[in-house]
Scaffold this motif. Structure first.
Motif, PDB file in Angstrom:
ATOM      1  N   UNK A  19      79.567 -27.396  30.258  1.00  0.00           N
ATOM      2  CA  UNK A  19      80.740 -27.519  29.394  1.00  0.00           C
ATOM      3  C   UNK A  19      81.881 -28.221  30.139  1.00  0.00           C
ATOM      4  N   UNK A  20      81.995 -27.963  31.427  1.00  0.00           N
ATOM      5  CA  UNK A  20      83.050 -28.596  32.217  1.00  0.00           C
ATOM      6  C   UNK A  20      82.796 -30.093  32.405  1.00  0.00           C
ATOM      7  N   UNK A  21      81.518 -30.502  32.426  1.00  0.00           N
ATOM      8  CA  UNK A  21      81.221 -31.941  32.466  1.00  0.00           C
ATOM      9  C   UNK A  21      81.781 -32.599  31.205  1.00  0.00           C
TER      10      UNK A  21
ATOM     11  N   UNK B 166      84.850 -35.218  31.357  1.00  0.00           N
ATOM     12  CA  UNK B 166      84.558 -36.580  30.900  1.00  0.00           C
ATOM     13  C   UNK B 166      85.440 -36.937  29.703  1.00  0.00           C
ATOM     14  N   UNK B 167      85.630 -35.993  28.799  1.00  0.00           N
ATOM     15  CA  UNK B 167      86.497 -36.235  27.649  1.00  0.00           C
ATOM     16  C   UNK B 167      87.944 -36.448  28.053  1.00  0.00           C
ATOM     17  N   UNK B 168      88.454 -35.599  28.935  1.00  0.00           N
ATOM     18  CA  UNK B 168      89.832 -35.753  29.416  1.00  0.00           C
ATOM     19  C   UNK B 168      89.989 -37.083  30.147  1.00  0.00           C
ATOM     20  N   UNK B 169      89.002 -37.431  30.953  1.00  0.00           N
ATOM     21  CA  UNK B 169      89.019 -38.711  31.664  1.00  0.00           C
ATOM     22  C   UNK B 169      89.118 -39.873  30.680  1.00  0.00           C
TER      23      UNK B 169
ATOM     24  N   UNK C 175      86.030 -34.034  39.281  1.00  0.00           N
ATOM     25  CA  UNK C 175      85.531 -32.742  38.813  1.00  0.00           C
ATOM     26  C   UNK C 175      84.267 -32.916  37.966  1.00  0.00           C
ATOM     27  N   UNK C 176      84.235 -33.945  37.120  1.00  0.00           N
ATOM     28  CA  UNK C 176      83.031 -34.200  36.323  1.00  0.00           C
ATOM     29  C   UNK C 176      81.852 -34.504  37.244  1.00  0.00           C
TER      30      UNK C 176
END
Length: 125
Positions: free
Chosen positions: A76-78, A82-85, A112-113
């Motif tokens: 979920x953090x990936x 990735x979305x925030x990036x 972080x991703x």
């Protein structure tokens, strides 16, 4: 996995606190413009509560090592990172928004991703 989840917990919980308490200041640091409408402030604060939730979940899962739950959280953090990036890059390049913290945030979310991916792919019990 422990270090990844602990680091994520601290970063996201801290960011969530800032978004809940002073969302306009964070927007100015990231995008060079404050949030100046009640709707914008409300949406930012809801996002802040979501980050508090992510931080809490990561903190509580940090000692679970390679459990399916911890790996699912890393997955979920990936998606989140990735979305925030992508959103931050779009804001900087296409929307021409710029604040002192925008490109450091891009680098942080990319890092972080990338850190999360091996934890998701590792299938050790």
């Amino acid at each position: 996995m422990k270090n990844l989840l602990a680091t994520t917990a601290v970063l996201e919980f801290g960011t969530g606190l800032v978004l809940v308490a002073i969302p306009s200041t964070l927007a100015t640091l990231l995008f060079g413009a404050p949030l100046d409408t009640p709707v914008g402030l409300t949406v930012a604060r809801v996002g802040g509560v979501a980050l508090l939730t992510i931080g809490t979940a990561c903190w509580l899962a940090r000692l679970d090592g390679q459990s399916r739950v911890a790996r699912g959280l890393a997955g979920a953090m990936v998606i989140y990172n990735a979305g925030a990036l992508a959103i931050f890059v779009y804001a900087g390049l296409a929307l021409q928004l710029s604040g002192i913290g925008l490109w450091p945030a891009v680098v942080a979310h990319a890092a972080m991703a990338a850190w999360c991916v091996p934890s998701v792919l590792n299938r050790r019990p």
